[in-house]
Design a protein around this motif. Structure first.
Motif, PDB file in Angstrom:
ATOM      1  N   ASN A  59       0.844  -1.183   0.000  1.00 56.58           N
ATOM      2  CA  ASN A  59       0.000   0.000   0.000  1.00 56.58           C
ATOM      3  C   ASN A  59       0.885   1.240   0.000  1.00 56.58           C
ATOM      4  O   ASN A  59       1.923   1.266   0.652  1.00 56.58           O
ATOM      5  N   SER A  60       0.460   2.258  -0.726  1.00 54.61           N
ATOM      6  CA  SER A  60       1.281   3.462  -0.884  1.00 54.61           C
ATOM      7  C   SER A  60       1.487   4.214   0.428  1.00 54.61           C
ATOM      8  O   SER A  60       2.429   4.990   0.564  1.00 54.61           O
ATOM      9  N   GLN A 173      -4.108   9.816  -2.339  1.00 49.43           N
ATOM     10  CA  GLN A 173      -3.423   8.838  -3.196  1.00 49.43           C
ATOM     11  C   GLN A 173      -3.123   7.574  -2.386  1.00 49.43           C
ATOM     12  O   GLN A 173      -1.978   7.150  -2.264  1.00 49.43           O
ATOM     13  N   ASN A 174      -4.158   7.002  -1.820  1.00 52.49           N
ATOM     14  CA  ASN A 174      -4.042   5.793  -1.013  1.00 52.49           C
ATOM     15  C   ASN A 174      -4.321   4.600  -1.936  1.00 52.49           C
ATOM     16  O   ASN A 174      -5.473   4.271  -2.215  1.00 52.49           O
TER      17      ASN A 174
END
Length: 281
Positions: A59-60, A173-174
């Protein structure tokens, strides 16, 4: 990959989890098989109970899902695709609940870490659940007006919870990257419009500069790396590495790199070759 041929997809978690949502987006007509553990997800495909396994790998915001590397090392399944999905997290509670009443918030540890700012601003005590959907189910069953869950919109519908606030994640931006795994490698047709990726696990010999020389095999053959991660083996004596590269194993430059790297490694295992998701563009 022909989506119409995919009848069953397995994922880790219960209905309403983000992995469940990813399954529905990718394979809207397929039957989903919730599994308690990642090991069980892999087993459903090995035993032909599911056509495809879908697992989150990174995950970012929260980073990688660490246990996946160990499991990927063991499984005979092949990576046949990737999928990037934007994660929208919702604050869920029982009917008529308000943020001002809340004291505790339940969710998966990664979801909690993705909402640190919101949790801190509202002075909420964190309670870790096995996954986001389980947190939502717990809130639905307990009916405690002082508790809420962070989960998906899908979970709110399944467990009949009120959406108190949407998009409580810290970053817009997830993004979570998922891998698709199948029993056998799929056939790929090379095209200038479709980028091909190959995922590899390797362990270097326990000698000075072995990693530098191993990675040099890709540089010398003009093979682009898109990802490199290390993790320790069970002896803790040396690291093993997970690598994503651009190209097909039979491409001249990739083939040469994989041949040369054997001189500096204990093992090299190709986990799968697949089309890059359009998100990368």
């Amino acid at each position: 990959m022909n989506i119409k041929n995919i009848k069953t997809v397995s994922f880790q978690g219960i209905e309403g989890a983000n992995s469940h949502l990813a399954c529905k987006k990718l394979f809207p007509k397929a039957k989903v098989i919730p599994c308690e553990t990642f090991e069980e997800v892999f087993e459903t495909v090995k035993k032909n109970k599911a056509n495809i396994a879908l697992i989150p790998v990174e995950n970012s915001v929260a980073g990688r899902v660490a246990e996946i590397h160990t499991l990927m090392h063991k499984t005979p399944l092949k990576i046949i695709g990737e999928y990037f999905m934007k994660i929208d997290l919702y604050l869920l509670g029982i009917k008529n609940e308000k943020i001002s009443n809340l004291k505790n918030v339940r969710s998966h540890i990664h979801a909690l870490s993705q909402c640190r700012n919101f949790i801190r601003r509202n002075n909420l005590k964190q309670i870790v659940s096995a996954d986001t959907a389980i947190a939502a189910k717990e809130i639905s069953e307990n009916k405690n007006i002082n508790e809420c869950a962070i989960a998906s919109k899908l979970a709110s519908k399944i467990y009949k919870l009120k959406i108190i606030k949407k998009n409580v994640e810290d970053s817009s931006q997830n993004i979570t990257r998922f891998l698709l795994l199948k029993k056998n490698q799929i056939k790929l047709v090379k095209s200038p419009k479709k980028k091909i990726l190959t995922s590899i696990i390797f362990g270097v010999n326990n000698i000075p500069a072995a990693l530098n020389k191993a990675l040099g095999c890709f540089a010398n053959n003009n093979v682009n790396m898109t990802k490199l991660e290390s993790y320790v083996d069970k002896t803790f004596k040396q690291a093993e590495f997970y690598l994503d590269i651009e190209g097909y194993p039979l491409d001249t430059n990739v083939h040469s790199a994989l041949k040369e790297i054997k001189e500096y490694t204990k093992f090299v295992r190709i986990l799968g070759t697949y089309y890059a998701d359009k998100f990368r563009k």
